[in-house]
Enzyme design. Structure first.
Site, PDB file in Angstrom:
ATOM      1  CG  ASP A  30      -5.344   5.811  -1.438  1.00  0.00           C
ATOM      2  OD1 ASP A  30      -4.233   5.369  -1.070  1.00  0.00           O
ATOM      3  OD2 ASP A  30      -5.506   6.981  -1.867  1.00  0.00           O
ATOM      4  CB  THR A  86       4.090  11.695   7.301  1.00  0.00           C
ATOM      5  OG1 THR A  86       5.108  10.712   7.018  1.00  0.00           O
ATOM      6  CG2 THR A  86       2.965  11.045   8.050  1.00  0.00           C
ATOM      7  CB  CYS A 267      43.719   8.516  19.025  1.00  0.00           C
ATOM      8  SG  CYS A 267      45.222   7.721  19.560  1.00  0.00           S
TER       9      CYS A 267
HETATM   10  N1  LIG Z   1       8.133   4.778   0.880  1.00  0.00           N
HETATM   11  C1  LIG Z   1       8.959   4.213   1.721  1.00  0.00           C
HETATM   12  O1  LIG Z   1       9.972   3.633   1.353  1.00  0.00           O
HETATM   13  C2  LIG Z   1       8.651   4.249   3.196  1.00  0.00           C
HETATM   14  C3  LIG Z   1       9.304   3.358   4.047  1.00  0.00           C
HETATM   15  C4  LIG Z   1       8.988   3.365   5.386  1.00  0.00           C
HETATM   16  C5  LIG Z   1       8.076   4.285   5.894  1.00  0.00           C
HETATM   17  N2  LIG Z   1       7.485   5.169   5.047  1.00  0.00           N
HETATM   18  C6  LIG Z   1       6.504   6.090   5.621  1.00  0.00           C
HETATM   19  O2  LIG Z   1       5.199   5.529   5.413  1.00  0.00           O
HETATM   20  C7  LIG Z   1       4.262   6.558   5.129  1.00  0.00           C
HETATM   21  C8  LIG Z   1       3.638   6.317   3.772  1.00  0.00           C
HETATM   22  O3  LIG Z   1       4.645   6.400   2.801  1.00  0.00           O
HETATM   23  P1  LIG Z   1       4.376   5.977   1.294  1.00  0.00           P
HETATM   24  O4  LIG Z   1       5.661   6.119   0.590  1.00  0.00           O
HETATM   25  O5  LIG Z   1       3.642   4.688   1.284  1.00  0.00           O
HETATM   26  O6  LIG Z   1       3.376   7.182   0.869  1.00  0.00           O
HETATM   27  P2  LIG Z   1       2.635   7.361  -0.538  1.00  0.00           P
HETATM   28  O7  LIG Z   1       2.598   8.812  -0.791  1.00  0.00           O
HETATM   29  O8  LIG Z   1       3.210   6.441  -1.554  1.00  0.00           O
HETATM   30  O9  LIG Z   1       1.170   6.856  -0.213  1.00  0.00           O
HETATM   31  C9  LIG Z   1       0.294   7.495   0.662  1.00  0.00           C
HETATM   32  C10 LIG Z   1      -1.128   7.133   0.262  1.00  0.00           C
HETATM   33  O10 LIG Z   1      -2.012   7.653   1.251  1.00  0.00           O
HETATM   34  C11 LIG Z   1      -3.190   8.042   0.574  1.00  0.00           C
HETATM   35  N3  LIG Z   1      -3.999   8.891   1.445  1.00  0.00           N
HETATM   36  C12 LIG Z   1      -3.822  10.180   1.779  1.00  0.00           C
HETATM   37  N4  LIG Z   1      -4.794  10.586   2.617  1.00  0.00           N
HETATM   38  C13 LIG Z   1      -5.596   9.510   2.837  1.00  0.00           C
HETATM   39  C14 LIG Z   1      -6.775   9.301   3.618  1.00  0.00           C
HETATM   40  N5  LIG Z   1      -7.301  10.269   4.358  1.00  0.00           N
HETATM   41  N6  LIG Z   1      -7.333   8.079   3.593  1.00  0.00           N
HETATM   42  C15 LIG Z   1      -6.810   7.094   2.862  1.00  0.00           C
HETATM   43  N7  LIG Z   1      -5.695   7.253   2.097  1.00  0.00           N
HETATM   44  C16 LIG Z   1      -5.106   8.441   2.087  1.00  0.00           C
HETATM   45  C17 LIG Z   1      -2.670   8.705  -0.694  1.00  0.00           C
HETATM   46  O11 LIG Z   1      -3.678   8.813  -1.689  1.00  0.00           O
HETATM   47  C18 LIG Z   1      -1.561   7.723  -1.086  1.00  0.00           C
HETATM   48  O12 LIG Z   1      -2.044   6.701  -1.919  1.00  0.00           O
HETATM   49  C19 LIG Z   1       5.033   7.874   5.238  1.00  0.00           C
HETATM   50  O13 LIG Z   1       4.930   8.344   6.562  1.00  0.00           O
HETATM   51  C20 LIG Z   1       6.466   7.466   4.956  1.00  0.00           C
HETATM   52  O14 LIG Z   1       7.401   8.351   5.553  1.00  0.00           O
HETATM   53  C21 LIG Z   1       7.735   5.152   3.698  1.00  0.00           C
END
Ligand SMILES: NC(=O)c1ccc[n+]([C@@H]2O[C@H](COP(=O)([O-])OP(=O)(O)OC[C@H]3O[C@@H](n4cnc5c(N)ncnc54)[C@H](O)[C@@H]3O)[C@@H](O)[C@H]2O)c1
Length: 435
Positions: A30, A86, A267
Protein backbone atom coordinates in the site's frame (compact mmCIF):
# COMPACT_ATOMS: atom_id res chain seq x y z
CA UNK A 1 1.60 -19.88 -3.04
CA UNK A 2 3.54 -16.62 -2.64
CA UNK A 3 1.03 -13.86 -3.29
CA UNK A 4 1.15 -10.04 -3.23
CA UNK A 5 -1.98 -7.96 -2.65
CA UNK A 6 -1.94 -4.36 -3.92
CA UNK A 7 -4.24 -2.06 -1.92
CA UNK A 8 -4.93 -2.73 1.74
CA UNK A 9 -8.46 -1.33 1.95
CA UNK A 10 -11.62 -3.42 2.48
CA UNK A 11 -11.08 -5.82 -0.38
CA UNK A 12 -7.29 -6.09 -0.07
CA UNK A 13 -7.36 -6.57 3.70
CA UNK A 14 -9.97 -9.33 3.55
CA UNK A 15 -8.20 -11.04 0.61
CA UNK A 16 -4.86 -10.90 2.41
CA UNK A 17 -6.24 -12.33 5.64
CA UNK A 18 -8.35 -15.06 4.04
CA UNK A 19 -5.65 -16.18 1.59
CA UNK A 20 -3.20 -16.45 4.51
CA UNK A 21 -5.77 -18.46 6.45
CA UNK A 22 -5.95 -20.81 3.46
CA UNK A 23 -2.19 -21.44 3.78
CA UNK A 24 -0.68 -18.93 1.36
CA UNK A 25 2.13 -16.49 2.14
CA UNK A 26 0.73 -13.06 1.43
CA UNK A 27 2.50 -9.70 1.16
CA UNK A 28 0.31 -6.60 1.26
CA UNK A 29 1.35 -3.47 -0.64
CA UNK A 30 0.00 0.00 0.00
CA UNK A 31 1.03 3.62 -0.46
CA UNK A 32 -0.10 4.24 3.11
CA UNK A 33 2.77 3.73 5.58
CA UNK A 34 0.20 3.54 8.36
CA UNK A 35 -1.63 0.56 6.79
CA UNK A 36 1.63 -1.22 6.01
CA UNK A 37 2.75 -0.79 9.58
CA UNK A 38 -0.55 -2.10 10.93
CA UNK A 39 -0.28 -5.27 8.86
CA UNK A 40 3.34 -5.75 9.91
CA UNK A 41 2.08 -5.78 13.50
CA UNK A 42 -0.50 -8.44 12.63
CA UNK A 43 -3.43 -6.01 12.64
CA UNK A 44 -6.06 -5.60 9.92
CA UNK A 45 -6.57 -2.20 8.29
CA UNK A 46 -10.36 -2.35 8.55
CA UNK A 47 -13.03 -3.03 11.10
CA UNK A 48 -14.87 -6.19 10.10
CA UNK A 49 -16.31 -9.23 11.85
CA UNK A 50 -13.75 -12.09 12.31
CA UNK A 51 -10.92 -10.27 10.53
CA UNK A 52 -8.87 -9.61 13.71
CA UNK A 53 -8.64 -13.32 14.57
CA UNK A 54 -7.82 -14.23 10.97
CA UNK A 55 -4.98 -11.69 10.91
CA UNK A 56 -3.66 -12.80 14.29
CA UNK A 57 -3.49 -16.42 13.17
CA UNK A 58 -1.90 -15.57 9.80
CA UNK A 59 0.64 -13.29 11.43
CA UNK A 60 1.60 -15.83 14.07
CA UNK A 61 2.08 -18.47 11.37
CA UNK A 62 4.39 -16.06 9.53
CA UNK A 63 2.13 -15.85 6.49
CA UNK A 64 1.26 -12.13 6.63
CA UNK A 65 3.49 -9.13 5.95
CA UNK A 66 3.31 -5.80 4.12
CA UNK A 67 5.57 -3.40 2.27
CA UNK A 68 5.45 -0.09 0.45
CA UNK A 69 7.79 -1.45 -2.20
CA UNK A 70 5.95 -2.81 -5.22
CA UNK A 71 9.27 -4.05 -6.61
CA UNK A 72 9.99 -6.24 -3.57
CA UNK A 73 6.44 -7.58 -3.50
CA UNK A 74 6.49 -8.58 -7.18
CA UNK A 75 10.00 -10.02 -6.99
CA UNK A 76 9.10 -12.32 -4.09
CA UNK A 77 5.71 -13.54 -5.32
CA UNK A 78 4.31 -15.35 -8.36
CA UNK A 79 0.87 -13.77 -8.33
CA UNK A 80 -0.24 -10.16 -7.62
CA UNK A 81 -3.82 -9.26 -6.80
CA UNK A 82 -4.83 -5.66 -7.52
CA UNK A 83 -7.36 -4.37 -4.96
CA UNK A 84 -6.72 -0.62 -5.17
CA UNK A 85 -9.62 1.81 -5.17
CA UNK A 86 -11.54 2.79 -8.33
CA UNK A 87 -13.61 5.78 -7.18
CA UNK A 88 -15.99 7.81 -9.37
CA UNK A 89 -14.80 11.06 -10.92
CA UNK A 90 -17.02 14.13 -10.29
CA UNK A 91 -18.75 13.41 -13.65
CA UNK A 92 -19.45 9.77 -12.80
CA UNK A 93 -16.60 8.27 -14.83
CA UNK A 94 -14.35 5.73 -13.22
CA UNK A 95 -11.08 7.10 -11.84
CA UNK A 96 -8.60 4.44 -12.88
CA UNK A 97 -5.47 6.39 -11.93
CA UNK A 98 -4.67 4.12 -8.95
CA UNK A 99 -5.11 1.03 -11.07
CA UNK A 100 -2.89 2.38 -13.85
CA UNK A 101 -0.25 3.49 -11.35
CA UNK A 102 -0.24 -0.01 -9.84
CA UNK A 103 0.11 -1.52 -13.32
CA UNK A 104 3.10 0.76 -13.99
CA UNK A 105 4.72 -0.32 -10.70
CA UNK A 106 4.12 -4.01 -11.43
CA UNK A 107 5.51 -3.49 -14.94
CA UNK A 108 8.66 -1.82 -13.66
CA UNK A 109 9.17 -4.60 -11.14
CA UNK A 110 8.71 -7.29 -13.80
CA UNK A 111 11.56 -5.79 -15.83
CA UNK A 112 13.95 -7.36 -13.33
CA UNK A 113 12.11 -10.67 -13.03
CA UNK A 114 12.62 -13.78 -15.15
CA UNK A 115 9.80 -16.06 -14.02
CA UNK A 116 6.19 -15.87 -15.25
CA UNK A 117 3.94 -13.56 -13.22
CA UNK A 118 0.16 -13.61 -12.90
CA UNK A 119 -1.66 -10.33 -12.29
CA UNK A 120 -5.22 -10.55 -10.99
CA UNK A 121 -7.64 -7.59 -11.11
CA UNK A 122 -9.93 -7.83 -8.10
CA UNK A 123 -10.93 -4.13 -8.14
CA UNK A 124 -14.13 -3.20 -9.95
CA UNK A 125 -13.18 -1.98 -13.43
CA UNK A 126 -15.04 -1.40 -16.69
CA UNK A 127 -14.61 -3.68 -19.74
CA UNK A 128 -11.36 -2.97 -21.55
CA UNK A 129 -9.34 -2.27 -18.39
CA UNK A 130 -7.75 -5.72 -18.33
CA UNK A 131 -6.48 -5.13 -21.86
CA UNK A 132 -5.18 -1.66 -20.95
CA UNK A 133 -3.41 -2.96 -17.82
CA UNK A 134 -1.70 -5.57 -19.98
CA UNK A 135 -0.52 -2.84 -22.34
CA UNK A 136 0.83 -0.72 -19.47
CA UNK A 137 2.68 -3.69 -18.00
CA UNK A 138 4.13 -4.51 -21.42
CA UNK A 139 5.28 -0.90 -21.84
CA UNK A 140 6.91 -0.65 -18.39
CA UNK A 141 8.39 -4.15 -18.26
CA UNK A 142 9.45 -4.62 -21.87
CA UNK A 143 7.89 -8.09 -21.56
CA UNK A 144 5.10 -9.77 -23.50
CA UNK A 145 1.62 -10.60 -22.28
CA UNK A 146 0.95 -14.32 -22.56
CA UNK A 147 4.66 -15.12 -22.58
CA UNK A 148 6.07 -13.49 -19.44
CA UNK A 149 2.94 -12.44 -17.60
CA UNK A 150 -0.84 -12.61 -17.81
CA UNK A 151 -3.70 -10.46 -16.56
CA UNK A 152 -6.75 -12.21 -15.14
CA UNK A 153 -10.04 -10.54 -14.15
CA UNK A 154 -11.59 -11.84 -10.94
CA UNK A 155 -14.20 -9.42 -9.54
CA UNK A 156 -14.86 -9.34 -5.80
CA UNK A 157 -18.49 -9.60 -4.64
CA UNK A 158 -18.07 -9.12 -0.87
CA UNK A 159 -20.13 -6.62 1.13
CA UNK A 160 -18.75 -4.54 3.96
CA UNK A 161 -20.14 -5.74 7.30
CA UNK A 162 -20.15 -9.39 6.19
CA UNK A 163 -16.94 -9.31 4.15
CA UNK A 164 -15.24 -12.41 5.60
CA UNK A 165 -18.40 -14.49 5.38
CA UNK A 166 -18.95 -13.27 1.81
CA UNK A 167 -15.32 -14.10 0.92
CA UNK A 168 -15.77 -17.70 2.04
CA UNK A 169 -19.33 -18.12 0.73
CA UNK A 170 -19.67 -16.33 -2.60
CA UNK A 171 -22.62 -17.39 -4.79
CA UNK A 172 -20.17 -17.80 -7.66
CA UNK A 173 -16.51 -17.08 -8.39
CA UNK A 174 -16.03 -15.41 -11.79
CA UNK A 175 -12.65 -15.61 -13.51
CA UNK A 176 -11.87 -14.18 -16.95
CA UNK A 177 -8.53 -14.70 -18.65
CA UNK A 178 -6.67 -15.66 -21.81
CA UNK A 179 -3.82 -17.78 -20.43
CA UNK A 180 -4.42 -21.35 -19.30
CA UNK A 181 -1.59 -21.50 -16.72
CA UNK A 182 -2.61 -18.20 -15.14
CA UNK A 183 -6.26 -19.26 -15.05
CA UNK A 184 -5.33 -22.52 -13.34
CA UNK A 185 -3.35 -20.62 -10.72
CA UNK A 186 -6.27 -18.28 -9.95
CA UNK A 187 -8.74 -21.17 -9.88
CA UNK A 188 -6.51 -22.95 -7.34
CA UNK A 189 -7.06 -20.04 -4.91
CA UNK A 190 -10.78 -20.78 -4.77
CA UNK A 191 -11.15 -24.56 -5.07
CA UNK A 192 -11.57 -24.83 -1.29
CA UNK A 193 -14.67 -22.58 -1.42
CA UNK A 194 -18.07 -24.16 -1.70
CA UNK A 195 -19.07 -22.16 -4.76
CA UNK A 196 -19.09 -22.78 -8.50
CA UNK A 197 -16.12 -21.34 -10.39
CA UNK A 198 -17.12 -19.80 -13.70
CA UNK A 199 -14.35 -19.22 -16.22
CA UNK A 200 -15.51 -16.74 -18.81
CA UNK A 201 -14.48 -14.01 -21.28
CA UNK A 202 -12.40 -11.20 -19.79
CA UNK A 203 -14.94 -8.51 -20.68
CA UNK A 204 -17.83 -10.50 -19.20
CA UNK A 205 -15.83 -10.89 -15.96
CA UNK A 206 -15.22 -7.14 -15.95
CA UNK A 207 -18.83 -6.15 -16.63
CA UNK A 208 -20.62 -8.59 -14.33
CA UNK A 209 -19.89 -6.68 -11.13
CA UNK A 210 -21.50 -3.54 -12.57
CA UNK A 211 -24.55 -5.49 -13.69
CA UNK A 212 -24.82 -7.08 -10.23
CA UNK A 213 -24.54 -3.85 -8.30
CA UNK A 214 -26.84 -1.93 -10.62
CA UNK A 215 -29.43 -4.64 -10.13
CA UNK A 216 -29.00 -4.47 -6.36
CA UNK A 217 -29.59 -0.72 -6.54
CA UNK A 218 -32.67 -1.33 -8.70
CA UNK A 219 -34.00 -3.90 -6.22
CA UNK A 220 -33.63 -1.48 -3.33
CA UNK A 221 -35.34 1.41 -5.11
CA UNK A 222 -38.08 -0.90 -6.43
CA UNK A 223 -38.83 -2.20 -2.92
CA UNK A 224 -38.72 1.35 -1.53
CA UNK A 225 -41.21 2.66 -4.07
CA UNK A 226 -43.53 -0.29 -3.40
CA UNK A 227 -43.09 0.54 0.30
CA UNK A 228 -44.05 4.18 -0.23
CA UNK A 229 -47.20 3.22 -2.14
CA UNK A 230 -48.08 0.64 0.54
CA UNK A 231 -47.67 3.16 3.32
CA UNK A 232 -49.99 5.62 1.60
CA UNK A 233 -52.64 2.88 1.51
CA UNK A 234 -51.99 1.65 5.04
CA UNK A 235 -50.76 -1.72 3.72
CA UNK A 236 -47.81 -3.51 5.38
CA UNK A 237 -45.02 -3.19 2.78
CA UNK A 238 -42.81 -5.79 4.44
CA UNK A 239 -45.58 -8.38 4.25
CA UNK A 240 -46.11 -7.51 0.57
CA UNK A 241 -42.42 -7.92 -0.29
CA UNK A 242 -42.18 -11.07 1.82
CA UNK A 243 -44.94 -12.58 -0.30
CA UNK A 244 -43.32 -11.20 -3.44
CA UNK A 245 -40.12 -13.09 -2.58
CA UNK A 246 -42.00 -16.34 -2.09
CA UNK A 247 -42.62 -16.55 -5.83
CA UNK A 248 -39.41 -18.21 -6.92
CA UNK A 249 -40.88 -19.15 -10.30
CA UNK A 250 -41.40 -15.71 -11.76
CA UNK A 251 -40.13 -13.11 -9.24
CA UNK A 252 -36.91 -14.30 -7.62
CA UNK A 253 -35.80 -16.45 -10.54
CA UNK A 254 -34.14 -16.31 -13.96
CA UNK A 255 -37.58 -15.65 -15.53
CA UNK A 256 -37.70 -12.47 -17.66
CA UNK A 257 -33.93 -12.02 -17.42
CA UNK A 258 -33.04 -12.67 -21.06
CA UNK A 259 -32.27 -9.47 -22.97
CA UNK A 260 -34.77 -9.22 -25.83
CA UNK A 261 -37.73 -7.34 -27.23
CA UNK A 262 -40.19 -5.12 -25.36
CA UNK A 263 -42.80 -6.61 -23.05
CA UNK A 264 -46.45 -6.53 -24.09
CA UNK A 265 -49.67 -8.47 -23.75
CA UNK A 266 -52.79 -7.72 -21.85
CA UNK A 267 -51.34 -7.74 -18.31
CA UNK A 268 -47.88 -6.20 -17.86
CA UNK A 269 -48.55 -2.81 -19.52
CA UNK A 270 -51.96 -2.47 -17.84
CA UNK A 271 -50.89 -3.50 -14.35
CA UNK A 272 -47.75 -1.40 -14.36
CA UNK A 273 -49.84 1.63 -15.36
CA UNK A 274 -52.35 0.75 -12.64
CA UNK A 275 -49.72 0.70 -9.88
CA UNK A 276 -47.99 3.89 -11.02
CA UNK A 277 -51.35 5.69 -11.24
CA UNK A 278 -52.33 4.38 -7.81
CA UNK A 279 -49.13 5.92 -6.41
CA UNK A 280 -49.77 9.17 -8.26
CA UNK A 281 -53.36 9.37 -6.97
CA UNK A 282 -52.00 9.04 -3.45
CA UNK A 283 -49.35 11.71 -3.95
CA UNK A 284 -46.56 9.13 -3.97
CA UNK A 285 -43.74 9.66 -6.44
CA UNK A 286 -42.41 6.53 -8.16
CA UNK A 287 -39.46 7.57 -10.34
CA UNK A 288 -38.24 4.01 -10.95
CA UNK A 289 -41.64 2.46 -11.67
CA UNK A 290 -42.57 5.52 -13.69
CA UNK A 291 -39.72 5.12 -16.16
CA UNK A 292 -40.27 1.43 -16.93
CA UNK A 293 -42.74 2.15 -19.72
CA UNK A 294 -40.34 4.63 -21.33
CA UNK A 295 -37.59 2.01 -21.33
CA UNK A 296 -39.97 -0.47 -22.94
CA UNK A 297 -40.91 2.01 -25.67
CA UNK A 298 -37.23 2.64 -26.28
CA UNK A 299 -36.66 -1.06 -26.97
CA UNK A 300 -39.21 -0.85 -29.81
CA UNK A 301 -37.22 2.06 -31.21
CA UNK A 302 -34.01 0.01 -31.04
CA UNK A 303 -35.72 -2.69 -33.14
CA UNK A 304 -37.05 -0.10 -35.60
CA UNK A 305 -33.59 1.40 -36.05
CA UNK A 306 -32.10 -2.01 -36.87
CA UNK A 307 -34.63 -2.35 -39.69
CA UNK A 308 -34.24 1.27 -40.84
CA UNK A 309 -30.48 1.03 -41.12
CA UNK A 310 -30.77 -1.74 -43.74
CA UNK A 311 -32.22 0.86 -46.14
CA UNK A 312 -34.66 -1.79 -47.42
CA UNK A 313 -38.43 -1.37 -47.36
CA UNK A 314 -39.86 -4.86 -47.97
CA UNK A 315 -40.24 -6.35 -44.51
CA UNK A 316 -41.67 -9.62 -43.27
CA UNK A 317 -42.60 -10.43 -39.68
CA UNK A 318 -42.41 -13.98 -38.41
CA UNK A 319 -44.66 -13.79 -35.38
CA UNK A 320 -46.87 -10.83 -34.50
CA UNK A 321 -48.53 -11.77 -31.19
CA UNK A 322 -46.73 -10.61 -28.05
CA UNK A 323 -45.24 -14.07 -27.58
CA UNK A 324 -45.35 -17.47 -29.24
CA UNK A 325 -48.14 -19.89 -28.42
CA UNK A 326 -50.87 -17.23 -28.28
CA UNK A 327 -52.94 -15.27 -30.78
CA UNK A 328 -53.24 -12.29 -28.42
CA UNK A 329 -52.31 -9.11 -30.26
CA UNK A 330 -53.29 -6.71 -27.48
CA UNK A 331 -50.33 -4.49 -26.65
CA UNK A 332 -48.03 -6.66 -28.73
CA UNK A 333 -44.81 -4.70 -29.24
CA UNK A 334 -44.55 -6.25 -32.70
CA UNK A 335 -47.87 -4.65 -33.63
CA UNK A 336 -46.41 -1.30 -32.59
CA UNK A 337 -43.27 -1.98 -34.60
CA UNK A 338 -45.34 -3.01 -37.64
CA UNK A 339 -47.47 0.13 -37.32
CA UNK A 340 -44.40 2.34 -37.08
CA UNK A 341 -42.98 0.75 -40.21
CA UNK A 342 -46.28 1.06 -42.10
CA UNK A 343 -46.53 4.70 -41.04
CA UNK A 344 -43.11 5.30 -42.53
CA UNK A 345 -44.05 3.72 -45.86
CA UNK A 346 -42.55 0.24 -45.48
CA UNK A 347 -44.23 -2.74 -47.17
CA UNK A 348 -45.10 -5.38 -44.60
CA UNK A 349 -46.03 -9.06 -44.75
CA UNK A 350 -46.84 -10.97 -41.59
CA UNK A 351 -46.70 -14.67 -40.93
CA UNK A 352 -48.19 -15.76 -37.62
CA UNK A 353 -49.78 -19.18 -37.59
CA UNK A 354 -51.86 -18.59 -34.46
CA UNK A 355 -53.14 -15.20 -35.53
CA UNK A 356 -54.05 -16.61 -38.97
CA UNK A 357 -55.92 -19.53 -37.45
CA UNK A 358 -57.78 -17.42 -34.94
CA UNK A 359 -58.80 -15.16 -37.78
CA UNK A 360 -60.11 -18.19 -39.60
CA UNK A 361 -61.95 -19.68 -36.64
CA UNK A 362 -63.11 -16.34 -35.29
CA UNK A 363 -61.43 -16.51 -31.85
CA UNK A 364 -59.65 -13.20 -32.08
CA UNK A 365 -61.28 -12.13 -35.31
CA UNK A 366 -63.33 -9.20 -34.01
CA UNK A 367 -60.32 -7.62 -32.32
CA UNK A 368 -58.10 -8.10 -35.35
CA UNK A 369 -60.67 -6.87 -37.86
CA UNK A 370 -61.88 -3.92 -35.84
CA UNK A 371 -58.67 -2.69 -34.24
CA UNK A 372 -56.06 -3.76 -36.75
CA UNK A 373 -57.80 -4.08 -40.13
CA UNK A 374 -54.75 -2.72 -41.88
CA UNK A 375 -52.59 -5.48 -40.32
CA UNK A 376 -55.22 -8.11 -40.90
CA UNK A 377 -54.84 -7.66 -44.65
CA UNK A 378 -51.09 -8.19 -44.42
CA UNK A 379 -51.25 -11.65 -42.84
CA UNK A 380 -50.05 -14.37 -45.20
CA UNK A 381 -50.53 -18.11 -44.90
CA UNK A 382 -47.17 -19.35 -46.08
CA UNK A 383 -43.97 -18.58 -44.20
CA UNK A 384 -41.71 -19.41 -47.13
CA UNK A 385 -43.65 -17.07 -49.36
CA UNK A 386 -43.40 -14.33 -46.75
CA UNK A 387 -39.62 -14.72 -46.52
CA UNK A 388 -39.12 -15.02 -50.27
CA UNK A 389 -40.86 -11.72 -50.96
CA UNK A 390 -39.03 -9.73 -48.25
CA UNK A 391 -35.65 -8.01 -48.10
CA UNK A 392 -35.60 -7.92 -44.31
CA UNK A 393 -37.01 -10.65 -42.06
CA UNK A 394 -37.95 -9.84 -38.45
CA UNK A 395 -38.14 -12.94 -36.27
CA UNK A 396 -40.28 -12.51 -33.19
CA UNK A 397 -41.21 -16.07 -32.14
CA UNK A 398 -38.88 -18.75 -30.85
CA UNK A 399 -41.07 -21.44 -32.42
CA UNK A 400 -39.91 -20.41 -35.90
CA UNK A 401 -38.33 -23.42 -37.60
CA UNK A 402 -35.26 -21.38 -38.59
CA UNK A 403 -33.12 -24.38 -39.60
CA UNK A 404 -35.44 -25.15 -42.52
CA UNK A 405 -35.07 -21.70 -44.09
CA UNK A 406 -31.40 -20.83 -43.53
CA UNK A 407 -30.48 -20.83 -47.22
CA UNK A 408 -33.36 -18.55 -48.13
CA UNK A 409 -32.71 -16.27 -45.15
CA UNK A 410 -29.02 -15.94 -46.07
CA UNK A 411 -30.05 -14.22 -49.34
CA UNK A 412 -31.88 -11.41 -47.50
CA UNK A 413 -30.44 -7.98 -46.75
CA UNK A 414 -30.86 -8.67 -43.03
CA UNK A 415 -32.44 -11.07 -40.57
CA UNK A 416 -33.40 -9.09 -37.46
CA UNK A 417 -33.77 -11.48 -34.53
CA UNK A 418 -35.81 -10.20 -31.57
CA UNK A 419 -35.72 -13.49 -29.63
CA UNK A 420 -32.26 -15.02 -30.22
CA UNK A 421 -32.61 -18.24 -32.18
CA UNK A 422 -29.21 -20.00 -32.13
CA UNK A 423 -29.46 -21.38 -35.70
CA UNK A 424 -29.89 -17.86 -37.08
CA UNK A 425 -26.72 -16.51 -35.49
CA UNK A 426 -24.53 -18.25 -38.08
CA UNK A 427 -26.08 -16.16 -40.92
CA UNK A 428 -23.78 -13.48 -42.38
CA UNK A 429 -26.69 -11.01 -42.51
CA UNK A 430 -27.75 -11.68 -38.91
CA UNK A 431 -28.65 -8.82 -36.60
CA UNK A 432 -29.43 -9.66 -32.97
CA UNK A 433 -31.57 -7.10 -31.16
CA UNK A 434 -29.37 -6.61 -28.08
CA UNK A 435 -26.68 -9.27 -28.28
N1 LIG B 1 -15.55 -2.10 -0.41
C1 LIG B 1 -16.32 -3.03 -0.91
O1 LIG B 1 -17.30 -3.46 -0.31
C2 LIG B 1 -16.00 -3.61 -2.26
C3 LIG B 1 -16.58 -4.83 -2.63
C4 LIG B 1 -16.25 -5.38 -3.85
C5 LIG B 1 -15.40 -4.70 -4.72
N2 LIG B 1 -14.89 -3.50 -4.35
C6 LIG B 1 -13.97 -2.85 -5.29
O2 LIG B 1 -12.63 -3.17 -4.89
C7 LIG B 1 -11.77 -2.06 -5.09
C8 LIG B 1 -11.15 -1.64 -3.78
O3 LIG B 1 -12.17 -1.22 -2.92
P1 LIG B 1 -11.89 -0.93 -1.38
O4 LIG B 1 -13.19 -0.59 -0.78
O5 LIG B 1 -11.06 -2.04 -0.83
O6 LIG B 1 -10.98 0.40 -1.54
P2 LIG B 1 -10.27 1.23 -0.36
O7 LIG B 1 -10.35 2.64 -0.76
O8 LIG B 1 -10.79 0.80 0.96
O9 LIG B 1 -8.77 0.74 -0.47
C9 LIG B 1 -7.94 0.99 -1.55
C10 LIG B 1 -6.50 0.94 -1.06
O10 LIG B 1 -5.64 1.05 -2.20
C11 LIG B 1 -4.50 1.77 -1.78
N3 LIG B 1 -3.75 2.22 -2.95
C12 LIG B 1 -4.01 3.22 -3.80
N4 LIG B 1 -3.06 3.29 -4.75
C13 LIG B 1 -2.18 2.28 -4.50
C14 LIG B 1 -0.98 1.84 -5.14
N5 LIG B 1 -0.52 2.43 -6.24
N6 LIG B 1 -0.34 0.80 -4.61
C15 LIG B 1 -0.80 0.19 -3.51
N7 LIG B 1 -1.93 0.58 -2.86
C16 LIG B 1 -2.60 1.61 -3.36
C17 LIG B 1 -5.08 2.88 -0.91
O11 LIG B 1 -4.10 3.48 -0.08
C18 LIG B 1 -6.12 2.08 -0.11
O12 LIG B 1 -5.58 1.56 1.07
C19 LIG B 1 -12.64 -0.98 -5.74
O13 LIG B 1 -12.55 -1.12 -7.14
C20 LIG B 1 -14.04 -1.32 -5.28
O14 LIG B 1 -15.03 -0.85 -6.18
C21 LIG B 1 -15.15 -2.95 -3.12
Amino acid sequence: MEISVFGLGYVGCVSLGCLAKNGHHVTGVDVSAFKVELVNRGKPTILEKDIDAIFKEGYEKGRISATMSAADAVKNTELSIICVGTPSSPHGHLNLSYIYKTAEQIGEALRAKDSFHTVVIRSTVLPGTNQKIGEIIEEFSGKKRGEHFSVVSNPEFLREGSAVKDYYHPAVTVIGGDHEGALEKVVSLYTSLDAPIEITDIKIAELIKYVNNTYHALKITFANEVGNICKSLDIDSHKVMELFCKDTHLNISPAYFKPGFAYGGSCLPKDLKGLVTLGHDNYVQTPVLGCIEGSNEHQKKVAYELVAKTGKRNICFIGLSFKEGTDDLRYSPSVDLAETLIGKGYHIRIFDENVRLSKLIGANEAFINERLPHLSELIVADVEDAIRNADVVIVNHRTFDAASYLQLLAEKAAVVDLVRIPELEQLPNYEGLCW
